[in-house]
Design a protein around this motif. Structure first.
Motif, PDB file in Angstrom:
ATOM      1  N   ASN A  42       0.828  -1.213   0.000  1.00  0.00           N
ATOM      2  CA  ASN A  42       0.000   0.000   0.000  1.00  0.00           C
ATOM      3  C   ASN A  42       0.858   1.257   0.000  1.00  0.00           C
ATOM      4  O   ASN A  42       0.436   2.293  -0.486  1.00  0.00           O
ATOM      5  CB  ASN A  42      -0.905   0.045   1.240  1.00  0.00           C
ATOM      6  CG  ASN A  42      -2.053  -0.917   1.149  1.00  0.00           C
ATOM      7  OD1 ASN A  42      -2.563  -1.186   0.072  1.00  0.00           O
ATOM      8  ND2 ASN A  42      -2.461  -1.459   2.273  1.00  0.00           N
ATOM      9  N   ARG A  77       3.494   1.119  -3.777  1.00  0.00           N
ATOM     10  CA  ARG A  77       2.950   1.146  -5.140  1.00  0.00           C
ATOM     11  C   ARG A  77       2.480   2.562  -5.455  1.00  0.00           C
ATOM     12  O   ARG A  77       2.141   3.317  -4.551  1.00  0.00           O
ATOM     13  CB  ARG A  77       1.802   0.155  -5.292  1.00  0.00           C
ATOM     14  CG  ARG A  77       0.587   0.483  -4.447  1.00  0.00           C
ATOM     15  CD  ARG A  77      -0.592  -0.410  -4.748  1.00  0.00           C
ATOM     16  NE  ARG A  77      -1.564  -0.442  -3.687  1.00  0.00           N
ATOM     17  CZ  ARG A  77      -2.308   0.580  -3.270  1.00  0.00           C
ATOM     18  NH1 ARG A  77      -2.158   1.759  -3.812  1.00  0.00           N
ATOM     19  NH2 ARG A  77      -3.183   0.439  -2.300  1.00  0.00           N
ATOM     20  N   PRO A  78       2.459   2.913  -6.740  1.00  0.00           N
ATOM     21  CA  PRO A  78       1.957   4.244  -7.110  1.00  0.00           C
ATOM     22  C   PRO A  78       0.488   4.398  -6.700  1.00  0.00           C
ATOM     23  O   PRO A  78      -0.270   3.438  -6.725  1.00  0.00           O
ATOM     24  CB  PRO A  78       2.092   4.270  -8.632  1.00  0.00           C
ATOM     25  CG  PRO A  78       3.075   3.197  -8.953  1.00  0.00           C
ATOM     26  CD  PRO A  78       2.947   2.154  -7.882  1.00  0.00           C
ATOM     27  N   VAL A  79       0.111   5.599  -6.333  1.00  0.00           N
ATOM     28  CA  VAL A  79      -1.268   5.879  -5.979  1.00  0.00           C
ATOM     29  C   VAL A  79      -2.108   5.801  -7.248  1.00  0.00           C
ATOM     30  O   VAL A  79      -1.720   6.320  -8.295  1.00  0.00           O
ATOM     31  CB  VAL A  79      -1.381   7.277  -5.335  1.00  0.00           C
ATOM     32  CG1 VAL A  79      -2.817   7.624  -5.024  1.00  0.00           C
ATOM     33  CG2 VAL A  79      -0.534   7.344  -4.080  1.00  0.00           C
ATOM     34  N   ALA A  80      -3.265   5.135  -7.181  1.00  0.00           N
ATOM     35  CA  ALA A  80      -4.108   4.942  -8.365  1.00  0.00           C
ATOM     36  C   ALA A  80      -4.559   6.272  -8.966  1.00  0.00           C
ATOM     37  O   ALA A  80      -4.522   6.446 -10.174  1.00  0.00           O
ATOM     38  CB  ALA A  80      -5.317   4.083  -7.997  1.00  0.00           C
ATOM     39  N   ASP A  81      -4.974   7.205  -8.125  1.00  0.00           N
ATOM     40  CA  ASP A  81      -5.447   8.502  -8.603  1.00  0.00           C
ATOM     41  C   ASP A  81      -4.382   9.546  -8.260  1.00  0.00           C
ATOM     42  O   ASP A  81      -4.475  10.235  -7.247  1.00  0.00           O
ATOM     43  CB  ASP A  81      -6.792   8.835  -7.955  1.00  0.00           C
ATOM     44  CG  ASP A  81      -7.334  10.198  -8.351  1.00  0.00           C
ATOM     45  OD1 ASP A  81      -6.737  10.845  -9.234  1.00  0.00           O
ATOM     46  OD2 ASP A  81      -8.347  10.621  -7.764  1.00  0.00           O
ATOM     47  N   ALA A  82      -3.386   9.659  -9.115  1.00  0.00           N
ATOM     48  CA  ALA A  82      -2.264  10.559  -8.832  1.00  0.00           C
ATOM     49  C   ALA A  82      -2.725  12.008  -8.687  1.00  0.00           C
ATOM     50  O   ALA A  82      -2.252  12.731  -7.808  1.00  0.00           O
ATOM     51  CB  ALA A  82      -1.211  10.443  -9.931  1.00  0.00           C
ATOM     52  N   ARG A 105       0.182   9.509   2.620  1.00  0.00           N
ATOM     53  CA  ARG A 105      -0.422   8.285   2.071  1.00  0.00           C
ATOM     54  C   ARG A 105      -1.444   7.710   3.042  1.00  0.00           C
ATOM     55  O   ARG A 105      -2.543   7.327   2.640  1.00  0.00           O
ATOM     56  CB  ARG A 105       0.656   7.218   1.791  1.00  0.00           C
ATOM     57  CG  ARG A 105       1.648   7.543   0.700  1.00  0.00           C
ATOM     58  CD  ARG A 105       1.096   7.413  -0.711  1.00  0.00           C
ATOM     59  NE  ARG A 105       0.650   6.100  -1.082  1.00  0.00           N
ATOM     60  CZ  ARG A 105       1.276   5.288  -1.918  1.00  0.00           C
ATOM     61  NH1 ARG A 105       2.410   5.648  -2.468  1.00  0.00           N
ATOM     62  NH2 ARG A 105       0.762   4.122  -2.235  1.00  0.00           N
ATOM     63  N   GLU A 120      -5.423   7.477   2.180  1.00  0.00           N
ATOM     64  CA  GLU A 120      -6.112   6.184   2.104  1.00  0.00           C
ATOM     65  C   GLU A 120      -7.293   6.133   3.067  1.00  0.00           C
ATOM     66  O   GLU A 120      -8.358   5.604   2.738  1.00  0.00           O
ATOM     67  CB  GLU A 120      -5.138   5.036   2.383  1.00  0.00           C
ATOM     68  CG  GLU A 120      -4.059   4.863   1.332  1.00  0.00           C
ATOM     69  CD  GLU A 120      -4.575   4.367  -0.012  1.00  0.00           C
ATOM     70  OE1 GLU A 120      -5.661   3.745  -0.059  1.00  0.00           O
ATOM     71  OE2 GLU A 120      -3.901   4.599  -1.026  1.00  0.00           O
ATOM     72  N   GLN A 149     -15.732   5.945   0.523  1.00  0.00           N
ATOM     73  CA  GLN A 149     -16.358   4.696   0.086  1.00  0.00           C
ATOM     74  C   GLN A 149     -17.483   4.292   1.038  1.00  0.00           C
ATOM     75  O   GLN A 149     -18.542   3.848   0.601  1.00  0.00           O
ATOM     76  CB  GLN A 149     -15.319   3.573   0.004  1.00  0.00           C
ATOM     77  CG  GLN A 149     -14.351   3.735  -1.139  1.00  0.00           C
ATOM     78  CD  GLN A 149     -13.173   2.763  -1.052  1.00  0.00           C
ATOM     79  OE1 GLN A 149     -13.056   1.991  -0.110  1.00  0.00           O
ATOM     80  NE2 GLN A 149     -12.301   2.818  -2.044  1.00  0.00           N
TER      81      GLN A 149
END
Length: 127
Positions: free
Chosen positions: A39, A42-47, A96, A100, A107
């Motif tokens: 977590n 890895r690159p953040v999905a929504d940069a 980060r 998250e 969500q």
């Protein structure tokens, strides 16, 4: 009997206590974020979303919360010790983490909105 049942207790059909269930689910997902090193690396999905979050993130405003998290959550503390500063800077680690957590909260709000009945009952279309 004592109060306390943890994540396993509770009636299946009881919707009255779903805020507690939501909090337990949120804590479990936070724990998953904290303990999975992927977590953090890895690159953040929504940069673009992450960049916007970081622009408004005040690290100093979170100092007390960070101290409490490190004190009260040994898995997060262990991840922090493993990654900071060897893999991530202190600032990036907490950006980060809080990003998250904010995504989890969004969500959960969406999930709750989907579970909530519509505010105006609309009659079923006549066929």
């Amino acid at each position: 009997g004592g109060a306390g049942g943890g994540a396993g207790g509770g009636a299946e059909g009881g919707r009255a206590d779903n805020s507690e269930a939501a909090r337990a689910r949120h804590r479990e997902r936070e724990r998953a974020i904290a303990t999975n090193h992927a977590n953090w690396t890895r690159p953040v999905a929504d940069a673009a979303g992450f960049s916007a979050f970081c622009d408004g993130f005040e690290l100093l405003a979170h100092t007390e919360r960070i101290e409490a998290l490190l004190r009260e959550q040994p898995p997060l503390r262990a991840t922090h010790q493993a990654l900071v500063p060897a893999v991530l800077s202190y600032r990036v680690f907490w950006e980060r983490y809080f990003y998250e957590v904010e995504l989890l909260q969004r969500q959960e709000k969406k999930r709750q909105a989907l579970l909530r009945p519509p505010s105006k009952a609309q009659p079923a279309p006549q066929l």
